[in-house]
Design an enzyme around this catalytic site. Structure first.
Site, PDB file in Angstrom:
ATOM      1  N   GLU A 140      38.211  33.989  33.946  1.00  0.00           N
ATOM      2  CA  GLU A 140      39.074  35.153  34.122  1.00  0.00           C
ATOM      3  C   GLU A 140      38.243  36.433  34.196  1.00  0.00           C
ATOM      4  O   GLU A 140      37.325  36.631  33.415  1.00  0.00           O
ATOM      5  CB  GLU A 140      40.066  35.228  32.957  1.00  0.00           C
ATOM      6  CG  GLU A 140      41.186  36.214  33.150  1.00  0.00           C
ATOM      7  CD  GLU A 140      42.245  36.087  32.074  1.00  0.00           C
ATOM      8  OE1 GLU A 140      42.260  36.928  31.154  1.00  0.00           O
ATOM      9  OE2 GLU A 140      43.049  35.139  32.148  1.00  0.00           O
TER      10      GLU A 140
ATOM     11  N   CYS B  18      40.255  32.052  28.071  1.00  0.00           N
ATOM     12  CA  CYS B  18      39.615  32.491  26.822  1.00  0.00           C
ATOM     13  C   CYS B  18      38.811  31.330  26.262  1.00  0.00           C
ATOM     14  O   CYS B  18      39.215  30.169  26.374  1.00  0.00           O
ATOM     15  CB  CYS B  18      40.680  32.934  25.819  1.00  0.00           C
ATOM     16  SG  CYS B  18      40.018  33.504  24.235  1.00  0.00           S
TER      17      CYS B  18
END
Length: 420
Positions: free
Chosen positions: A296, A262
């Site tokens: 990710e 993130c």
């Protein structure tokens, strides 16, 4: 050679895996929210295939299926490349953070979370309007359903609902020598500093950082289980201390080679190049680890907006200035030197229009003049990461068992080469 992805997928909204960035975020979030499907609606949608199950198959490097030059592609080749402009994803189980909830409980949860519960947040000298709901501790709300202003101490990230409480804490309880994030300072260059914070050792700080991030990210789902993650907090340095401007997180060890989970630049510090700096920093750590890495997956739209310029400028700069006198190189050569995963390199070269698909293999075809034009169009912007200022030692892992280590990559120019 390990450079050819087997599938492409366009799913960019899987729960628990979406990556967002504060960079380039639309200013009017209200224009976007009505078009978002709720999780319950996504479950009922039967037209969306599972990740990777119906993705288009691309040829085998060693296979004999004869392809043609990109300039004279047949309909078969065109059909195989219907998704070349989509970031590839690694097939993974879609996580459901609401597993076990019945329809009534799920509906109630969606009704609560679709409305913001904090109007503004004050962090240091900046007051920022929030964008999304965040599951802050219930103790903060007491008898009110919404907090007008959430006051945050920028050094400890403790939350307060009154300014007087914050000032009292800073005057009496905040250590005089702790005007920086907890953890180790691993980078300092000019007025920029980076701290590595272990989620296991500093749970409260990292959880509060996730709560703050959720106020500006729509898809973030990590709040409580921060133990397996490392948090890298970027700070501006002055005589008053270290002031956080953004952060990114990563797993301590990722089975699928992710080097970033993130990323967020606080709205008060956007348009300064900090988002790109954080991305570049994640790849510098991958170089220290001697691994290739990738953010990710699947990525959100904002994640793609943040990563595409970095991938483009980095790859073009390497091909133009760092490849030496070599007139040919493999995709694996680029991957080893930049630590960018080969799937992401293939995606970027496709976007630039310099990747050809011939006889079941990828070839890079670019004149030096065209690379110079691309370098002018996609320059490497400031601030840059200076590797000499980075003082960091990676976790020790078994190289032989780590398939993402660059030492386990074996390039073959006979099977996968690039002509420039």
């Amino acid at each position: 050679t390990g450079v050819l992805p087997t599938t492409f997928s366009s799913n960019d909204d899987a729960d628990g895996a979406a990556l967002a960035s504060g960079i380039g975020t639309p200013t009017n979030v209200a224009d976007i929210e009505p078009t978002r499907l709720t999780r319950r609606q996504r479950r009922r949608t039967t037209d969306v295939a599972d990740i990777g199950s119906n993705a288009a198959s691309v040829g085998d490097v060693s296979g004999g299926g004869g392809g043609s030059d990109h300039g004279a592609s047949t309909s078969v080749i065109a059909k195989e490349h219907t998704a070349v402009d989509v970031v590839t994803t690694i097939a993974a189980q879609e996580l459901d953070e609401h597993e076990g909830m019945d329809e009534a409980a799920l509906k109630e949860h969606e009704e609560v979370t679709k409305v913001k519960n904090v109007a503004t947040i004050e962090l240091g000298p900046y007051q920022m309007d929030t964008w999304y709901f965040s599951p802050l501790p219930k103790e903060l709300f007491k008898d009110v359903g919404m907090i007008d202003t959430l006051y945050v101490d920028e050094f400890s990230l403790n939350f307060f609902t009154r300014k007087s409480e914050l000032l009292r804490y800073q005057a009496k309880e905040l250590p005089k020598n702790r005007r920086h994030p907890p953890g180790n300072e691993i980078y300092r260059n000019g007025n920029l500093s980076m701290f590595e914070v272990d989620g296991y050792e500093e749970r409260i700080y990292c959880q509060n950082l996730c709560y703050i991030a959720k106020l500006f990210l729509d898809h973030k789902t990590l709040y409580f289980d921060v133990d397996p993650f490392l948090f890298y907090v970027l700070c501006e340095v002055d005589e008053r201390g270290f002031h956080p401007v953004g952060y990114y997180s990563k797993e301590k060890y990722s089975d699928v080679g992710y080097n970033l989970a993130c990323i967020l630049t606080f709205p008060s510090h956007q348009r300064k190049g900090y988002g790109r700096f954080l991305i570049a920093f994640s790849y510098e750590l991958s170089k220290k680890e001697e691994k290739v890495g990738s953010p990710e997956k699947p990525m959100s739209d904002l994640g793609q907006q943040a990563y595409k310029p970095y991938w483009t400028s980095t790859i073009v700069d390497f091909m133009l200035n760092q490849s030496g006198d070599s007139k040919s190189m493999s995709i694996m050569d680029i991957s080893k030197e930049t630590s960018i995963m080969s799937d992401d390199i293939i995606f970027t070269l496709n976007q630039l229009g310099i990747l050809k698909f011939v006889n079941g293999a990828y070839f890079i075809s670019a004149e030096r003049s065209s690379l110079e034009e691309l370098a002018k169009k996609h320059p490497i912007k400031e601030p840059r990461v200076d590797p000499s200022k980075l003082h960091w030692t990676p976790y020790i892992t078994d190289v032989k068992r780590d398939k993402f280590s660059i030492h386990s990559k074996k390039a073959s120019l006979d099977e996968d080469s690039a002509s420039s």
